[in-house]
Enzyme design. Structure first.
Site, short mmCIF file in Angstrom:
data_model
loop_
_atom_site.label_atom_id
_atom_site.label_comp_id
_atom_site.label_asym_id
_atom_site.label_seq_id
_atom_site.Cartn_x
_atom_site.Cartn_y
_atom_site.Cartn_z
N ASP A 1 -13.61 -34.46 -1.65
CA ASP A 1 -14.38 -34.33 -2.69
C ASP A 1 -14.64 -33.02 -3.57
O ASP A 1 -14.85 -31.76 -3.15
CB ASP A 1 -16.03 -34.45 -2.02
CG ASP A 1 -16.19 -35.83 -1.15
OD1 ASP A 1 -15.17 -36.06 -0.58
OD2 ASP A 1 -17.24 -36.36 -1.41
N GLU B 1 -16.53 -37.69 -6.96
CA GLU B 1 -17.73 -38.18 -6.72
C GLU B 1 -18.74 -37.28 -6.93
O GLU B 1 -19.89 -37.37 -7.54
CB GLU B 1 -17.87 -38.41 -4.99
CG GLU B 1 -19.28 -38.57 -4.52
CD GLU B 1 -19.81 -39.91 -4.96
OE1 GLU B 1 -19.22 -40.48 -5.63
OE2 GLU B 1 -21.24 -40.08 -4.48
N ASN B 2 -18.67 -35.61 -6.72
CA ASN B 2 -19.52 -34.71 -6.90
C ASN B 2 -18.96 -33.94 -8.00
O ASN B 2 -19.45 -32.74 -7.99
CB ASN B 2 -19.83 -34.04 -5.65
CG ASN B 2 -20.72 -34.88 -4.77
OD1 ASN B 2 -21.80 -35.38 -5.05
ND2 ASN B 2 -19.94 -35.25 -3.77
N HIS C 1 -22.53 -41.73 -5.23
CA HIS C 1 -23.14 -40.98 -6.48
C HIS C 1 -22.31 -41.48 -7.83
O HIS C 1 -22.85 -40.95 -8.94
CB HIS C 1 -23.23 -39.59 -6.47
CG HIS C 1 -23.80 -39.09 -5.22
ND1 HIS C 1 -25.20 -39.52 -5.14
CD2 HIS C 1 -23.79 -38.15 -4.36
CE1 HIS C 1 -25.83 -38.69 -4.11
NE2 HIS C 1 -24.88 -38.10 -3.41
#
Length: 256
Positions: free
Chosen positions: A9, A40-41, A69
């Protein structure tokens, strides 16, 4: 043999910039044929935006996977439809933007990437086990790589055993903590239950420690801010036999 680099991530602007600085050299150093990055982040404040996705693709990612997310930022919805190598978990309903699988054309090989979301302590979606069966039915290549984005180590490892011999590798994302359980299962599937994080080292899962401490000690909402440099890039390198799709070697990687 092909060598596939999977990166954990990416957190915020510091993580994105570190990928930009280091990934081209790391890819060359490891002689990687193909790079999968979990984005994702990658947006400021978590989630993913067209700008952060574009940054990762321009930096050398061949495929971007995501997680729970992925739909946080509405700006990404059209981009998910327009960018086939940006995928979202395939156990979301078909009505959601994007796809849960991508076929990568590497010239001498074709590799499939499947993205799934765990359901233990997560959203109540279709089981990742049945979703994996369904998506594998759409794929005609022995080279298949699965990103299972989930909380529970047991669920991620169970999925790896469930898919053993049917996919080349299963790797977990989401917890931001790299695990030391890399292995090749009896059927030839390489697995690791979490790749770890690409982002600030002096942080709590990428967030400034004082923000997280305030949340725990006051029990009040706290605005999470991404920490700053220095950064680390974590992941795993899978060496896979092209014709059989079996994993011959798995190596944890960490670059600071």
């Amino acid at each position: 043999m092909i060598r596939v680099l999977a990166i954990g991530d990416v957190v915020g602007a510091p993580g994105c910039e570190f990928v930009r600085q280091r990934l081209p050299g790391i890819k060359k150093q490891l002689d990687a044929d193909f790079v999968i990055v979990n984005g994702e982040n990658s947006a400021v404040g978590n989630g993913i935006l067209p700008s952060s996705a574009g940054h990762l693709l321009d930096s050398g990612a061949d495929v971007i996977t995501t997680g729970n997310h992925v739909f946080k930022r509405r700006e990404i919805y059209p981009f998910l439809e327009e960018t086939p190598n940006l995928i979202r978990p395939g156990n979301y309903p078909d009505s959601c933007p994007g796809s849960g699988v991508y076929l990568y054309d590497g010239g001498r090989f074709t590799a499939a990437v499947i993205n799934l979301l765990g359901t233990v302590y997560m959203d109540p979606l279709e089981s990742p086990f049945s979703a994996a069966d369904r998506l594998l039915g759409q794929i005609d290549t022995p080279l298949v790589f699965v990103d299972i984005h989930g909380e529970a180590t047991s669920e991620k490892l169970a999925l790896a055993y469930y898919l053993d011999g049917r996919v080349s590798a299963v790797f977990g994302t989401h917890t931001h903590v790299q695990t030391a359980d890399e292995q090749i299962l009896p059927g030839g599937t390489g697995c690791i239950t979490d790749l770890g994080m690409t982002g600030p080292v002096r942080s709590i899962l990428g967030v400034k420690p004082e923000c997280v401490i305030a949340r725990f000690t006051t029990c009040m909402p706290a605005r999470f801010e991404t920490a700053k440099d220095p950064c680390v890039l974590c992941g795993a390198l899978f060496t896979v036999e092209e014709k059989s799709g079996q994993c011959a070697q798995i190596e944890r990687i960490r670059f600071e």
